[in-house]
Design an enzyme around this catalytic site. Structure first.
Site, PDB file in Angstrom:
ATOM      1  N   SER A  17      -9.100  -3.017 -48.317  1.00 52.68           N
ATOM      2  CA  SER A  17      -9.225  -4.318 -48.879  1.00 52.68           C
ATOM      3  C   SER A  17      -8.991  -4.590 -50.344  1.00 52.68           C
ATOM      4  O   SER A  17      -9.282  -3.544 -51.133  1.00 52.68           O
ATOM      5  CB  SER A  17     -10.250  -5.193 -48.551  1.00 52.68           C
ATOM      6  OG  SER A  17     -10.525  -6.491 -48.937  1.00 52.68           O
ATOM      7  N   TYR A  37     -19.463  -5.745 -48.891  1.00 53.63           N
ATOM      8  CA  TYR A  37     -18.159  -5.680 -48.185  1.00 53.63           C
ATOM      9  C   TYR A  37     -17.258  -4.852 -49.045  1.00 53.63           C
ATOM     10  O   TYR A  37     -16.728  -3.774 -48.789  1.00 53.63           O
ATOM     11  CB  TYR A  37     -17.465  -6.987 -48.105  1.00 53.63           C
ATOM     12  CG  TYR A  37     -16.006  -7.000 -47.362  1.00 53.63           C
ATOM     13  CD1 TYR A  37     -16.102  -6.398 -46.149  1.00 53.63           C
ATOM     14  CD2 TYR A  37     -15.171  -7.216 -47.988  1.00 53.63           C
ATOM     15  CE1 TYR A  37     -14.706  -6.380 -45.604  1.00 53.63           C
ATOM     16  CE2 TYR A  37     -13.782  -7.117 -47.590  1.00 53.63           C
ATOM     17  CZ  TYR A  37     -13.566  -6.808 -46.246  1.00 53.63           C
ATOM     18  OH  TYR A  37     -12.298  -6.661 -45.580  1.00 53.63           O
TER      19      TYR A  37
HETATM   20  N1  LIG Z   1      -8.152 -10.662 -42.842  1.00 51.24           N
HETATM   21  C1  LIG Z   1      -8.093 -10.662 -44.140  1.00 51.24           C
HETATM   22  O1  LIG Z   1      -7.849 -11.315 -44.794  1.00 51.24           O
HETATM   23  C2  LIG Z   1      -8.380  -8.913 -44.643  1.00 51.24           C
HETATM   24  C3  LIG Z   1      -8.566  -8.788 -45.802  1.00 51.24           C
HETATM   25  C4  LIG Z   1      -8.656  -7.253 -46.408  1.00 51.24           C
HETATM   26  C5  LIG Z   1      -9.152  -6.395 -45.352  1.00 51.24           C
HETATM   27  N2  LIG Z   1      -9.465  -6.851 -44.172  1.00 51.24           N
HETATM   28  C6  LIG Z   1      -9.800  -5.578 -43.152  1.00 51.24           C
HETATM   29  O2  LIG Z   1      -8.998  -5.512 -41.923  1.00 51.24           O
HETATM   30  C7  LIG Z   1      -9.421  -5.160 -40.851  1.00 51.24           C
HETATM   31  C8  LIG Z   1      -9.170  -6.171 -39.626  1.00 51.24           C
HETATM   32  O3  LIG Z   1      -9.811  -7.341 -39.884  1.00 51.24           O
HETATM   33  P1  LIG Z   1      -9.104  -8.499 -39.199  1.00 51.24           P
HETATM   34  O4  LIG Z   1      -8.986  -9.526 -40.232  1.00 51.24           O
HETATM   35  O5  LIG Z   1      -7.698  -8.066 -38.497  1.00 51.24           O
HETATM   36  O6  LIG Z   1     -10.117  -9.146 -38.591  1.00 51.24           O
HETATM   37  P2  LIG Z   1     -10.483  -9.278 -36.904  1.00 51.24           P
HETATM   38  O7  LIG Z   1     -11.564 -10.022 -36.883  1.00 51.24           O
HETATM   39  O8  LIG Z   1      -9.244 -10.292 -36.478  1.00 51.24           O
HETATM   40  O9  LIG Z   1     -10.400  -7.871 -36.140  1.00 51.24           O
HETATM   41  C9  LIG Z   1     -11.279  -6.946 -36.158  1.00 51.24           C
HETATM   42  C10 LIG Z   1     -11.665  -6.355 -34.944  1.00 51.24           C
HETATM   43  O10 LIG Z   1     -12.343  -5.269 -35.377  1.00 51.24           O
HETATM   44  C11 LIG Z   1     -13.499  -5.286 -34.081  1.00 51.24           C
HETATM   45  N3  LIG Z   1     -14.475  -4.857 -34.599  1.00 51.24           N
HETATM   46  C12 LIG Z   1     -15.469  -5.255 -35.359  1.00 51.24           C
HETATM   47  N4  LIG Z   1     -16.491  -4.384 -35.431  1.00 51.24           N
HETATM   48  C13 LIG Z   1     -16.376  -3.368 -34.695  1.00 51.24           C
HETATM   49  C14 LIG Z   1     -16.911  -2.217 -34.170  1.00 51.24           C
HETATM   50  N5  LIG Z   1     -18.320  -1.883 -34.971  1.00 51.24           N
HETATM   51  N6  LIG Z   1     -16.575  -1.489 -33.535  1.00 51.24           N
HETATM   52  C15 LIG Z   1     -15.097  -1.900 -32.948  1.00 51.24           C
HETATM   53  N7  LIG Z   1     -14.536  -2.787 -33.107  1.00 51.24           N
HETATM   54  C16 LIG Z   1     -14.897  -3.505 -34.147  1.00 51.24           C
HETATM   55  C17 LIG Z   1     -13.589  -6.933 -33.649  1.00 51.24           C
HETATM   56  O11 LIG Z   1     -14.010  -7.178 -32.579  1.00 51.24           O
HETATM   57  C18 LIG Z   1     -12.027  -7.254 -33.695  1.00 51.24           C
HETATM   58  O12 LIG Z   1     -11.337  -7.332 -32.756  1.00 51.24           O
HETATM   59  C19 LIG Z   1     -10.998  -5.062 -41.245  1.00 51.24           C
HETATM   60  O13 LIG Z   1     -11.507  -3.952 -41.730  1.00 51.24           O
HETATM   61  C20 LIG Z   1     -11.007  -5.816 -42.511  1.00 51.24           C
HETATM   62  O14 LIG Z   1     -11.946  -5.625 -43.393  1.00 51.24           O
HETATM   63  C21 LIG Z   1      -9.033  -8.047 -43.607  1.00 51.24           C
END
Ligand SMILES: NC(=O)c1ccc[n+]([C@@H]2O[C@H](COP(=O)([O-])OP(=O)(O)OC[C@H]3O[C@@H](n4cnc5c(N)ncnc54)[C@H](O)[C@@H]3O)[C@@H](O)[C@H]2O)c1
Length: 254
Positions: free
Chosen positions: A141, A154
């Site tokens: 991130s 985080y």
């Molecule tokens: N959306 C943003 O703005 C953003 C920004 C920077 C980084 N990220 C990172 O991107 C990645 C994906 O996030 P997203 O925004 O797509 O979120 P999201 O919540 O849409 O998807 C994340 C998925 O991971 C699954 N998950 C969570 N914990 C888990 C576990 N212990 N075991 C298995 N599955 C698990 C959830 O059920 C979900 O389906 C994450 O690592 C997040 O930190 C997101």
């Protein structure tokens, strides 16, 4: 020599960035194993990806459960089957001031965002060593690169993925395994909607030079590039921000 013909595993593949990455791969005729701990998300991912039933597999897995992880890997990917790619998208975060962040919150995030990524990467890399190599992409991130407010726990877990990428890329290159890291800015997903809220959303839109959130597909395009041996065969150990210019920007124009 690595190739694109084996299976690619996407953790957290049932929502947001992981789901968009699975769709990117499936649209290019790759085989994908979607792993996620949410049965509800897995169910909607099955529907979203239904046109690809021949090449998409789905399994429930909490990445913090090491024993279940071994079982899921062995039962879904028979020994000797090539694994070309792994995307570590399972993760979560919340926006909490440092002074209010409990050690439990930090430990919970560490378990999923760092330890889960570490363990599945190690196990998959062992398999890749025996089948000619592959490509691993960690989803960190922008909050792992700089000190965004509310991101002490985080951000620390995501910063750890940066160094993990560097060490893994160093040690695994001899096995034809490339390891890279993508740092998304604000992306329109359920996680961001919950973590940012309306006030946070406005703040992000003001602070990102492109003045908008990215889409999950815009992250998947970069992850797909890093997975694809044709496109990125000499890209290794890189930390790539996909953030509308957020990390590069200083003081924004009025
Ligand atoms: N959306 C943003 O703005 C953003 C920004 C920077 C980084 N990220 C990172 O991107 C990645 C994906 O996030 P997203 O925004 O797509 O979120 P999201 O919540 O849409 O998807 C994340 C998925 O991971 C699954 N998950 C969570 N914990 C888990 C576990 N212990 N075991 C298995 N599955 C698990 C959830 O059920 C979900 O389906 C994450 O690592 C997040 O930190 C997101």
């Amino acid at each position: 020599m690595t190739n694109n013909t084996g299976i690619t595993i996407v953790t957290g593949g049932a929502s947001g960035i992981g789901l968009a990455t699975a769709a990117w791969l499936l649209a290019r005729s790759r085989s994908v194993l979607v792993l996620d701990h949410s049965e509800a998300n897995l169910e909607s991912a099955r529907v979203a990806l239904k046109e690809y039933t021949a090449s998409a597999a789905f399994a429930a897995l909490d990445v913090t459960d090491e024993e279940a992880m071994m079982q899921v890997l062995s039962s879904n990917i028979p020994a000797g089957t090539a694994i070309s790619g792994l995307v570590n998208s399972a993760g979560f975060g919340t926006d909490i001031p440092f002074l209010e962040t409990t050690s439990k919150t930090l430990r919970d995030m560490l378990e999923v965002n760092l330890v889960g990524t570490f363990v599945i990467s190690r196990e998959v890399a062992k398999r890749m060593v025996g089948t000619g190599g592959g490509s691993i992409v960690h989803i960190s991130s922008v909050s792992g690169l700089i000190g965004n407010k509310g991101r002490s726990a985080y951000g620390a877990t995501k910063a750890a993925l940066v160094n993990l990428t560097q060490v893994m890329s160093n040690e695994l290159a001899r096995h034809h395994i490339r390891v890279n890291c993508v740092c998304p800015g604000p992306i329109e997903t359920p996680l961001a909607a919950a973590a940012h809220g309306d006030a946070g959303k406005l703040l992000w839109e003001q602070q990102v030079p492109m003045k908008r959130y990215g889409s999950p597909k815009e992250i998947a395009n970069t992850v797909g590039f890093l997975l694809d041996e044709e496109s990125s065969s000499y890209v290794n150990g890189q930390i790539i921000s996909v953030d509308g210019g957020f990390i590069a920007a200083g003081l924004l124009p009025a």
